[in-house]
Design an enzyme around this catalytic site. Structure first.
Site, short mmCIF file in Angstrom:
data_model
loop_
_atom_site.label_atom_id
_atom_site.label_comp_id
_atom_site.label_asym_id
_atom_site.label_seq_id
_atom_site.Cartn_x
_atom_site.Cartn_y
_atom_site.Cartn_z
N LYS A 1 0.88 -1.09 -0.01
CA LYS A 1 0.14 -0.04 0.06
C LYS A 1 0.99 1.39 0.10
CE LYS A 1 -4.05 1.97 2.56
NZ LYS A 1 -4.94 1.83 3.47
N SER B 1 -9.62 1.57 2.67
CA SER B 1 -8.79 2.35 1.71
C SER B 1 -7.69 1.60 1.24
CB SER B 1 -8.05 3.57 2.58
OG SER B 1 -7.29 2.97 3.73
N SER C 1 -10.02 -0.62 7.21
CA SER C 1 -9.36 -0.55 5.73
C SER C 1 -8.35 -1.62 5.07
CB SER C 1 -8.52 0.66 5.82
OG SER C 1 -9.09 1.78 5.70
#
Length: 434
Positions: free
Chosen positions: A30, A105, A129
Site C-alpha cells: 500500500k 482504503s 481498511s
C-alpha cells in the site's frame, strides 16, 4: 504486468533475498507504507513526488524473508475512505465487477491480490481498511492486534487506531505473511511480544500463525452480536448466516450476544480518527517535504496554498478533527468519544469471557457502484459500522470470503481477544474449507 484495474500507483520491483520462507512470493505494498528509493504518495498530490530514504519495518521483514515487492498500490488519499475513489491518481476497480468499487482504503492491495497481480499485499487498517476491501474483492484480510505489527514506516493517519495487515488469497497465505511481519520492533515503542502480553499459552502457536490454519473448530464458541446484523443488507445477512451455520456443522457452538456500545462506534471512531488526522497532517506545510506552493513571501498564504493539494475528503476530515479539538468543544466531542471507546473495549472484554470469537458480516452492504457514494460521505462513513469497533478496542480480526450474493463477494468478519490471532485464523480457515 497488466494493471487493468488500476490497482497500482507505482510499478517497481524491490528484490527480496534469495532464500527465505516467502521466497518466490510477490508482494504489493500500500502506498502509505515507506519503501526506500521508491516513491510513496499516500494517494495524494501532496506527496506525488516523495521518495522516502528508508523502508518500513514490515517491508524489510518481507524482503528479508525472500518476498519480492512488485509495486505500490492505489488507496484512498491518506487512508481516508471506504472505496479507493478519493485517490488523486483515480479510482481502482473491483476485479469481481469492474463497475464497482474494491472497498478502501486499501482497495489497490485487495484488487491486486484478487486479480492475481500479487500473491500477497500489505494494507493498513484504521477503521476497517484491510477488512473492507478484502470483503468486497473476495479475498482474505487480517487486521492484527494493535502492537503486534510495527507501524514504523507507515505514514500516520490516526496513530492509536491503525495497524499494518496482510491481504492474500487464502487464510494460510495471509497467516504466513503475518508470521514474517509480526513481532517487537525497537523503532516502534507500541509493539509487544504476544507471549509477554498475554502469556506464552495464548501467544504465537508452535509453527507460527500459519500452523493455526487447520480448520479445527470443534468445541469453539462463536458469539453472534445482534447489533452487527441489524440494518445489514438481507443478501449479506443470509450469506454470512450460512457460513456461520457451516461452522456449527464442523463442531462450533454459536450463541447470540449483545454489544450495545457498537451502536456508537462509528461516531466515536470518526471523532477520534479525524482529531488525530488533523494533528498528524499538520506536518504537510510545504517546509519540510512534499508539495510546496510558490507564494509571494507571505508564509500564511504559502501554507494555505500548499494545503490546497489535499483532496476534498482529507480537507473534510482535517476540519472535523480541528473542530473537535478546539477550545470549548474538546470535552463535548473528543472526551466523550474516548469514553465511548472505553465502553466498546469493555463490551468486547465482557463478551470474550463467554465466547472464543465473535462473528459478523465484515461489511453490511454489497460493493458500491463506482461513484455511488462520493456525493454522500455519511453513507460511506456508516458502511464502517461493523469494522470500526475492532479498531477502537485494538483487537485482532479477519475478513474471510463467506460466499457470494448476486454474484458479488460477501465477507465474514471474525474477531478475537487481544493477541489471539491464532484462534481467529483457525476459525477463518474452517469457513474457507467448507
Amino acid at each position: 504486468m497488466s494493471d487493468e484495474y488500476d490497482a497500482f500507483i507505482t510499478e517497481e520491483t524491490i528484490e527480496g533475498d534469495d532464500e527465505g520462507p516467502l521466497s518466490g512470493t510477490t508482494v504489493a505494498v500500500k502506498d502509505n507504507i515507506s519503501t526506500a528509493g521508491v516513491r510513496t504518495t499516500c494517494g495524494s498530490e501532496m506527496l506525488a513526488d516523495y521518495v522516502p530514504p528508508y523502508s518500513a519495518t514490515a517491508v524489510e521483514r518481507l524482503t528479508d524473508a525472500g518476498a519480492t515487492v512488485v509495486g505500490k498500490t492505489n488507496m484512498d488519499e491518506f487512508g481516508m475512505g471506504t472505496t479507493t475513489e478519493t485517490s488523486a491518481f483515480g479510482p481502482t476497480r473491483n476485479p469481481a465487477d469492474p463497475e464497482r468499487v474494491p472497498g478502501g482504503s486499501s482497495g489497490g492491495s485487495a484488487a491486486a491480490v484478487a486479480a492475481g497481480e500479487a500473491d500477497v499485499a500489505l494494507g493498513s487498517d484504521t477503521g476497517g481498511s484491510v477488512r473492507c476491501p478484502a470483503a468486497f474483492c473476495g479475498v482474505v484480510g487480517i487486521k492484527p492486534t494493535y502492537g503486534l505489527v510495527s507501524r514504523y514506516g507507515l505514514v500516520a493517519y490516526a496513530n492509536s487506531l491503525e495497524q499494518i495487515g496482510p491481504i492474500a488469497g487464502t487464510v494460510e497465505e495471509a497467516a504466513e505473511a503475518l508470521d514474517v511481519i509480526a513481532g517487537p520492533d525497537p523503532n516502534d515503542g507500541t509493539t509487544r511480544d504476544p507471549a509477554e502480553a498475554v502469556g506464552a499459552d495464548a501467544g504465537v502457536p508452535e509453527g507460527g500463525y500459519a500452523a493455526a490454519a487447520d480448520g479445527d473448530v470443534d468445541g469453539l464458541t462463536v458469539g453472534v452480536p445482534t447489533e452487527l446484523f441489524e440494518g445489514a443488507d438481507e443478501r449479506v445477512v443470509e450469506t454470512v448466516e450460512a457460513a456461520i451455520g457451516d461452522l456449527e456443522a464442523r463442531g462450533a457452538e454459536t450463541t447470540e450476544i449483545s454489544l450495545p456500545s457498537v451502536e456508537h462506534a462509528v461516531q466515536a471512531y470518526y471523532v477520534i480518527a479525524t482529531s488525530e488526522a488533523s494533528s498528524n497532517l499538520a506536518r504537510f506545510d510545504g517546509v519540510r517535504y512534499g508539495h510546496r506552493a510558490e507564494g509571494d513571501g507571505n508564509w500564511n498564504e504559502s501554507f494555505a496554498e500548499t494545503r490546497e493539494a489535499f483532496g476534498a475528503e482529507v480537507k473534510r476530515r482535517i476540519l472535523l478533527g480541528t473542530y473537535a479539538l478546539s477550545a470549548g468543544y474538546h470535552d463535548k466531542y473528543y472526551a466523550k468519544a474516548q469514553d465511548a471507546r472505553e465502553w466498546v473495549r469493555q463490551d468486547f472484554e465482557d463478551a470474550f469471557a463467554d465466547v472464543d470469537v465473535i462473528a459478523s458480516p465484515t461489511m453490511p452492504v454489497l460493493p458500491f457502484e463506482l461513484g455511488e457514494s462520493l456525493d454522500d460521505p455519511l453513507r460511506m462513513y456508516l458502511a464502517d459500522a461493523n469494522t470500526t469497533p475492532v479498531n477502537l478496542a485494538n483487537l485482532p480480526a479477519i475478513s474471510v470470503p463467506a460466499g457470494e450474493a448476486d454474484g458479488l463477494p460477501v465477507g465474514l468478519q471474525i474477531v478475537g481477544p487481544k493477541f489471539d490471532e491464532a484462534t481467529v485464523i483457525r476459525a477463518a480457515s474452517a469457513v474457507e474449507d467448507r
